[in-house]
Design a protein around this motif. Structure first.
Motif, PDB file in Angstrom:
ATOM      1  N   LEU A   1       2.547   2.574  -4.053  1.00 21.66           N
ATOM      2  CA  LEU A   1       1.441   1.737  -2.669  1.00 21.66           C
ATOM      3  C   LEU A   1       0.059   2.034  -3.236  1.00 21.66           C
ATOM      4  CD1 LEU A   1       3.533   3.438  -0.134  1.00 21.66           C
ATOM      5  CD2 LEU A   1       3.974   1.024  -0.985  1.00 21.66           C
ATOM      6  N   ASP A   2       0.207   0.972  -2.946  1.00 21.98           N
ATOM      7  CA  ASP A   2      -1.917   0.886  -3.068  1.00 21.98           C
ATOM      8  C   ASP A   2      -2.553   2.186  -2.443  1.00 21.98           C
ATOM      9  OD1 ASP A   2      -2.468  -1.481  -4.743  1.00 21.98           O
ATOM     10  OD2 ASP A   2      -2.543  -2.637  -2.767  1.00 21.98           O
ATOM     11  N   ASP A   3      -1.847   2.545  -0.865  1.00 17.77           N
ATOM     12  CA  ASP A   3      -2.685   3.482  -0.309  1.00 17.77           C
ATOM     13  C   ASP A   3      -1.500   4.299   0.145  1.00 17.77           C
ATOM     14  OD1 ASP A   3      -3.885   4.966   1.681  1.00 17.77           O
ATOM     15  OD2 ASP A   3      -4.177   3.813   3.092  1.00 17.77           O
ATOM     16  N   PRO A   4      -0.807   5.563  -0.628  1.00 20.58           N
ATOM     17  CA  PRO A   4      -0.457   6.230  -0.569  1.00 20.58           C
ATOM     18  C   PRO A   4      -0.136   7.040   0.947  1.00 20.58           C
ATOM     19  CG  PRO A   4      -1.009   7.111  -1.954  1.00 20.58           C
ATOM     20  CD  PRO A   4      -1.353   5.616  -1.526  1.00 20.58           C
ATOM     21  N   SER A   5      -1.307   7.146   1.145  1.00 24.41           N
ATOM     22  CA  SER A   5      -0.787   7.781   2.863  1.00 24.41           C
ATOM     23  C   SER A   5      -0.553   7.232   3.812  1.00 24.41           C
ATOM     24  CB  SER A   5      -2.385   8.495   3.936  1.00 24.41           C
ATOM     25  OG  SER A   5      -3.206   7.100   3.457  1.00 24.41           O
ATOM     26  N   ASN A   6      -0.527   5.258   3.566  1.00 24.69           N
ATOM     27  CA  ASN A   6      -0.203   4.376   4.447  1.00 24.69           C
ATOM     28  C   ASN A   6       0.912   3.932   4.470  1.00 24.69           C
ATOM     29  OD1 ASN A   6       0.524   1.777   5.823  1.00 24.69           O
ATOM     30  ND2 ASN A   6      -1.570   1.427   5.726  1.00 24.69           N
ATOM     31  N   GLU A   7       2.297   4.153   5.258  1.00 23.73           N
ATOM     32  CA  GLU A   7       3.633   3.557   4.682  1.00 23.73           C
ATOM     33  C   GLU A   7       3.984   2.613   4.812  1.00 23.73           C
ATOM     34  OE1 GLU A   7       5.379   4.745   9.267  1.00 23.73           O
ATOM     35  OE2 GLU A   7       5.832   6.343   7.208  1.00 23.73           O
ATOM     36  N   LYS A   8       3.328   1.579   5.441  1.00 20.36           N
ATOM     37  CA  LYS A   8       3.391   0.152   5.465  1.00 20.36           C
ATOM     38  C   LYS A   8       2.518  -0.709   4.504  1.00 20.36           C
ATOM     39  CE  LYS A   8       3.553   0.024  10.420  1.00 20.36           C
ATOM     40  NZ  LYS A   8       3.241  -0.249  11.926  1.00 20.36           N
ATOM     41  N   ALA A   9       1.685  -0.293   3.581  1.00 18.48           N
ATOM     42  CA  ALA A   9       0.870  -0.683   2.289  1.00 18.48           C
ATOM     43  C   ALA A   9       2.022  -0.584   1.623  1.00 18.48           C
ATOM     44  CB  ALA A   9       0.264   0.107   2.158  1.00 18.48           C
ATOM     45  N   PHE A  10       1.501  -2.003   0.141  1.00 12.86           N
ATOM     46  CA  PHE A  10       2.532  -2.716  -0.839  1.00 12.86           C
ATOM     47  C   PHE A  10       1.737  -2.586  -1.913  1.00 12.86           C
ATOM     48  CE2 PHE A  10       1.117  -5.992   1.721  1.00 12.86           C
ATOM     49  CZ  PHE A  10       0.090  -6.673   0.560  1.00 12.86           C
ATOM     50  N   ASN A  11       2.382  -2.598  -2.922  1.00 16.06           N
ATOM     51  CA  ASN A  11       1.794  -2.442  -4.396  1.00 16.06           C
ATOM     52  C   ASN A  11       1.371  -4.081  -4.728  1.00 16.06           C
ATOM     53  OD1 ASN A  11       1.197  -2.529  -7.301  1.00 16.06           O
ATOM     54  ND2 ASN A  11       2.413  -1.312  -7.353  1.00 16.06           N
ATOM     55  N   ARG A  12      -0.260  -4.274  -4.893  1.00 10.24           N
ATOM     56  CA  ARG A  12      -0.580  -5.661  -4.755  1.00 10.24           C
ATOM     57  C   ARG A  12       0.476  -6.096  -5.642  1.00 10.24           C
ATOM     58  NH1 ARG A  12      -5.688  -4.590  -2.946  1.00 10.24           N
ATOM     59  NH2 ARG A  12      -6.308  -4.422  -5.218  1.00 10.24           N
ATOM     60  N   ARG A  13      -0.056  -5.169  -7.032  1.00  8.08           N
ATOM     61  CA  ARG A  13       0.044  -5.825  -8.497  1.00  8.08           C
ATOM     62  C   ARG A  13       1.227  -6.511  -8.407  1.00  8.08           C
ATOM     63  NH1 ARG A  13      -2.673  -2.704 -12.656  1.00  8.08           N
ATOM     64  NH2 ARG A  13      -4.757  -2.636 -11.840  1.00  8.08           N
ATOM     65  N   GLN A  14       2.648  -5.831  -7.666  1.00  3.86           N
ATOM     66  CA  GLN A  14       3.872  -6.370  -7.879  1.00  3.86           C
ATOM     67  C   GLN A  14       4.357  -7.472  -6.719  1.00  3.86           C
ATOM     68  OE1 GLN A  14       6.409  -2.960  -6.541  1.00  3.86           O
ATOM     69  NE2 GLN A  14       6.522  -2.234  -8.136  1.00  3.86           N
ATOM     70  N   LEU A  15       3.317  -7.738  -6.062  1.00  4.56           N
ATOM     71  CA  LEU A  15       2.994  -8.789  -5.383  1.00  4.56           C
ATOM     72  C   LEU A  15       2.375 -10.018  -5.965  1.00  4.56           C
ATOM     73  CD1 LEU A  15       3.949 -10.274  -2.448  1.00  4.56           C
ATOM     74  CD2 LEU A  15       1.444  -9.265  -2.198  1.00  4.56           C
ATOM     75  N   GLU A  16       1.091  -9.710  -6.720  1.00  8.77           N
ATOM     76  CA  GLU A  16       0.837 -11.130  -7.338  1.00  8.77           C
ATOM     77  C   GLU A  16       1.773 -11.672  -8.316  1.00  8.77           C
ATOM     78  OE1 GLU A  16      -2.715  -8.862  -8.533  1.00  8.77           O
ATOM     79  OE2 GLU A  16      -3.357  -9.268  -6.456  1.00  8.77           O
ATOM     80  N   VAL A  17       2.380 -10.752  -9.124  1.00  8.46           N
ATOM     81  CA  VAL A  17       3.877 -11.245 -10.366  1.00  8.46           C
ATOM     82  C   VAL A  17       4.720 -11.739  -9.597  1.00  8.46           C
ATOM     83  CG1 VAL A  17       5.449 -10.279 -11.921  1.00  8.46           C
ATOM     84  CG2 VAL A  17       3.242  -9.027 -11.673  1.00  8.46           C
ATOM     85  N   VAL A  18       5.370 -11.126  -8.074  1.00  5.79           N
ATOM     86  CA  VAL A  18       6.048 -11.918  -7.682  1.00  5.79           C
ATOM     87  C   VAL A  18       5.543 -13.173  -7.085  1.00  5.79           C
ATOM     88  CG1 VAL A  18       7.710 -12.355  -5.544  1.00  5.79           C
ATOM     89  CG2 VAL A  18       7.806 -10.242  -7.311  1.00  5.79           C
ATOM     90  N   ALA A  19       4.508 -13.971  -6.756  1.00 12.17           N
ATOM     91  CA  ALA A  19       4.237 -15.104  -6.947  1.00 12.17           C
ATOM     92  C   ALA A  19       3.731 -15.765  -7.551  1.00 12.17           C
ATOM     93  CB  ALA A  19       2.975 -14.583  -5.581  1.00 12.17           C
ATOM     94  N   MET A  20       3.076 -15.070  -8.701  1.00 14.80           N
ATOM     95  CA  MET A  20       2.615 -16.447 -10.297  1.00 14.80           C
ATOM     96  C   MET A  20       4.287 -16.217 -10.367  1.00 14.80           C
ATOM     97  SD  MET A  20      -0.256 -16.565  -9.447  1.00 14.80           S
ATOM     98  CE  MET A  20      -0.477 -17.329 -11.725  1.00 14.80           C
ATOM     99  N   LEU A  21       5.397 -15.733 -10.384  1.00  9.63           N
ATOM    100  CA  LEU A  21       6.543 -16.492 -10.843  1.00  9.63           C
ATOM    101  C   LEU A  21       6.939 -17.515  -9.717  1.00  9.63           C
ATOM    102  CD1 LEU A  21       8.137 -13.137 -12.055  1.00  9.63           C
ATOM    103  CD2 LEU A  21       7.490 -14.580 -13.056  1.00  9.63           C
ATOM    104  N   GLU A  22       7.353 -17.473  -8.666  1.00  6.15           N
ATOM    105  CA  GLU A  22       7.514 -18.332  -8.524  1.00  6.15           C
ATOM    106  C   GLU A  22       7.197 -19.722  -8.043  1.00  6.15           C
ATOM    107  OE1 GLU A  22      10.625 -18.062  -5.776  1.00  6.15           O
ATOM    108  OE2 GLU A  22      10.812 -16.476  -6.861  1.00  6.15           O
ATOM    109  N   LEU A  23       5.371 -19.373  -8.066  1.00  3.91           N
ATOM    110  CA  LEU A  23       4.981 -20.538  -8.283  1.00  3.91           C
ATOM    111  C   LEU A  23       5.230 -21.194  -9.498  1.00  3.91           C
ATOM    112  CD1 LEU A  23       2.370 -22.921  -7.121  1.00  3.91           C
ATOM    113  CD2 LEU A  23       0.442 -20.954  -8.698  1.00  3.91           C
ATOM    114  N   ALA A  24       5.056 -20.506 -11.300  1.00  3.94           N
ATOM    115  CA  ALA A  24       5.411 -21.369 -12.110  1.00  3.94           C
ATOM    116  C   ALA A  24       6.791 -21.498 -12.264  1.00  3.94           C
ATOM    117  CB  ALA A  24       5.879 -19.828 -12.948  1.00  3.94           C
TER     118      ALA A  24
END
Length: 68
Positions: free
Chosen positions: A2-25
């Motif tokens: 996670l971007d912020d391990p202390s926040n359980e609602k945080a997510f990995n921004r890089r994984q989101l960016e990869v998925v977004a780019m693959l969907e866009l392509a």
């Protein structure tokens, strides 16, 4: 990870960016999305042969692809 391990609602921004780019392509390839102005560089449709130009070649290609 996670971007912020202390926040359980945080997510990995890089994984989101990869998925977004693959969907866009995938959307661009499928024609569901387009890039404004991209056709001003090359007119893809002008390079395609018309069906009237050589119907036998079009039929042969369709048969080779298994199309009706």
């Amino acid at each position: 990870m996670l971007d912020d391990p202390s926040n359980e609602k945080a997510f990995n921004r890089r994984q989101l960016e990869v998925v977004a780019m693959l969907e866009l392509a995938a959307a661009i390839k499928a024609g569901e999305m387009f890039v404004t102005g991209s056709l001003s560089y090359d007119r893809f449709w002008d390079r395609l042969p018309s069906e009237a130009a050589d119907p036998a070649a079009i039929a042969a290609y369709a048969a080779s692809q298994g199309w009706g």
